[in-house]
Design an enzyme around this catalytic site. Sequence first.
Site, mmCIF file in Angstrom:
data_model
loop_
_atom_site.group_PDB
_atom_site.id
_atom_site.type_symbol
_atom_site.label_atom_id
_atom_site.label_comp_id
_atom_site.label_asym_id
_atom_site.label_seq_id
_atom_site.Cartn_x
_atom_site.Cartn_y
_atom_site.Cartn_z
ATOM 1 N N LEU A 1 -7.591 1.684 -2.296
ATOM 2 C CA LEU A 1 -8.310 0.971 -3.364
ATOM 3 C C LEU A 1 -7.577 -0.305 -3.775
ATOM 4 O O LEU A 1 -8.191 -1.215 -4.317
ATOM 5 C CB LEU A 1 -8.496 1.888 -4.579
ATOM 6 C CG LEU A 1 -9.450 3.071 -4.377
ATOM 7 C CD1 LEU A 1 -9.482 3.941 -5.630
ATOM 8 C CD2 LEU A 1 -10.858 2.587 -4.040
ATOM 9 N N GLN B 1 -1.058 2.577 -9.134
ATOM 10 C CA GLN B 1 -2.158 1.636 -8.892
ATOM 11 C C GLN B 1 -2.841 1.183 -10.179
ATOM 12 O O GLN B 1 -3.560 0.185 -10.181
ATOM 13 C CB GLN B 1 -3.192 2.262 -7.951
ATOM 14 C CG GLN B 1 -2.668 2.493 -6.550
ATOM 15 C CD GLN B 1 -3.700 3.206 -5.703
ATOM 16 O OE1 GLN B 1 -3.799 4.423 -5.757
ATOM 17 N NE2 GLN B 1 -4.492 2.462 -4.957
ATOM 18 N N HIS C 1 -0.296 9.484 1.565
ATOM 19 C CA HIS C 1 -0.629 8.113 1.178
ATOM 20 C C HIS C 1 -0.372 7.907 -0.324
ATOM 21 O O HIS C 1 0.264 6.928 -0.723
ATOM 22 C CB HIS C 1 -2.100 7.844 1.532
ATOM 23 C CG HIS C 1 -2.622 6.519 1.095
ATOM 24 N ND1 HIS C 1 -3.023 5.547 1.996
ATOM 25 C CD2 HIS C 1 -2.829 5.982 -0.136
ATOM 26 C CE1 HIS C 1 -3.442 4.486 1.324
ATOM 27 N NE2 HIS C 1 -3.337 4.731 0.019
ATOM 28 N N GLU C 2 -0.857 8.845 -1.151
ATOM 29 C CA GLU C 2 -0.710 8.690 -2.607
ATOM 30 C C GLU C 2 0.746 8.805 -3.044
ATOM 31 O O GLU C 2 1.195 8.078 -3.933
ATOM 32 C CB GLU C 2 -1.566 9.717 -3.359
ATOM 33 C CG GLU C 2 -3.066 9.646 -3.084
ATOM 34 C CD GLU C 2 -3.658 8.260 -3.198
ATOM 35 O OE1 GLU C 2 -3.142 7.440 -3.991
ATOM 36 O OE2 GLU C 2 -4.621 7.975 -2.481
ATOM 37 N N HIS D 1 2.586 5.645 -2.721
ATOM 38 C CA HIS D 1 2.363 4.726 -3.847
ATOM 39 C C HIS D 1 3.403 4.955 -4.943
ATOM 40 O O HIS D 1 3.904 4.004 -5.539
ATOM 41 C CB HIS D 1 0.966 4.930 -4.452
ATOM 42 C CG HIS D 1 -0.121 4.200 -3.742
ATOM 43 N ND1 HIS D 1 -0.129 2.832 -3.576
ATOM 44 C CD2 HIS D 1 -1.278 4.643 -3.182
ATOM 45 C CE1 HIS D 1 -1.229 2.472 -2.939
ATOM 46 N NE2 HIS D 1 -1.942 3.546 -2.680
#
Length: 180
Positions: A92, A50, A133-134, A137
């Site tokens: 985010l 991110q 979730h992370e 990514h």
Amino acid sequence: MLLPILAFPDPRLNIVAKPVVEVDQRIQKLIADMLETMYDAKGIGLAATQVNVHERLVVIDVSDTRDQPLVLINPEITWYSPEKHVGEEGCLSVPEIYDKVERSVAVKVSYLDAKGKPQQLEADDMLAVCIQHELDHLLGKVFVEYLSKLKFNRIKTKMLKIQREEEKDAQYEKMSRPKL
Ligand code: NI
């Protein structure tokens, strides 16, 4: 140092991260900057992807007191609970969008900590969801990809529109600034 967060549908969010080769000073600085960025943005997790660094590193803090940082380097989920749960998620990189995603209730994860030491962790509830979730990514996957094609496209269109307007505002500001 605050790092800029990539916004969906930026294609750089789809890059698959490579393992961290060495937990050196550069990684320490990145961890510090990512934690600062996550706390500033009031997020509970942030993946290196991110902030446009494509290495397997995530920072998480699901505590209410915002003082329990968890750093996962080269994390791998080694077990998913068969029991699943549908919960509301945000990101985010997709501001103000929340939707339901099905995840395992618990996971086991192996990783290196901020000192480069191998660790294992069994997580459930919010932490388990956050880890899943992370880690998505790091595989170039944003949670909106789990939604229906219709919802996905709607969110994409909305985000692009917001980003175009922000760009226009920024240009206008530049133009109207007095040149002394
Ligand atoms: Ni996210």
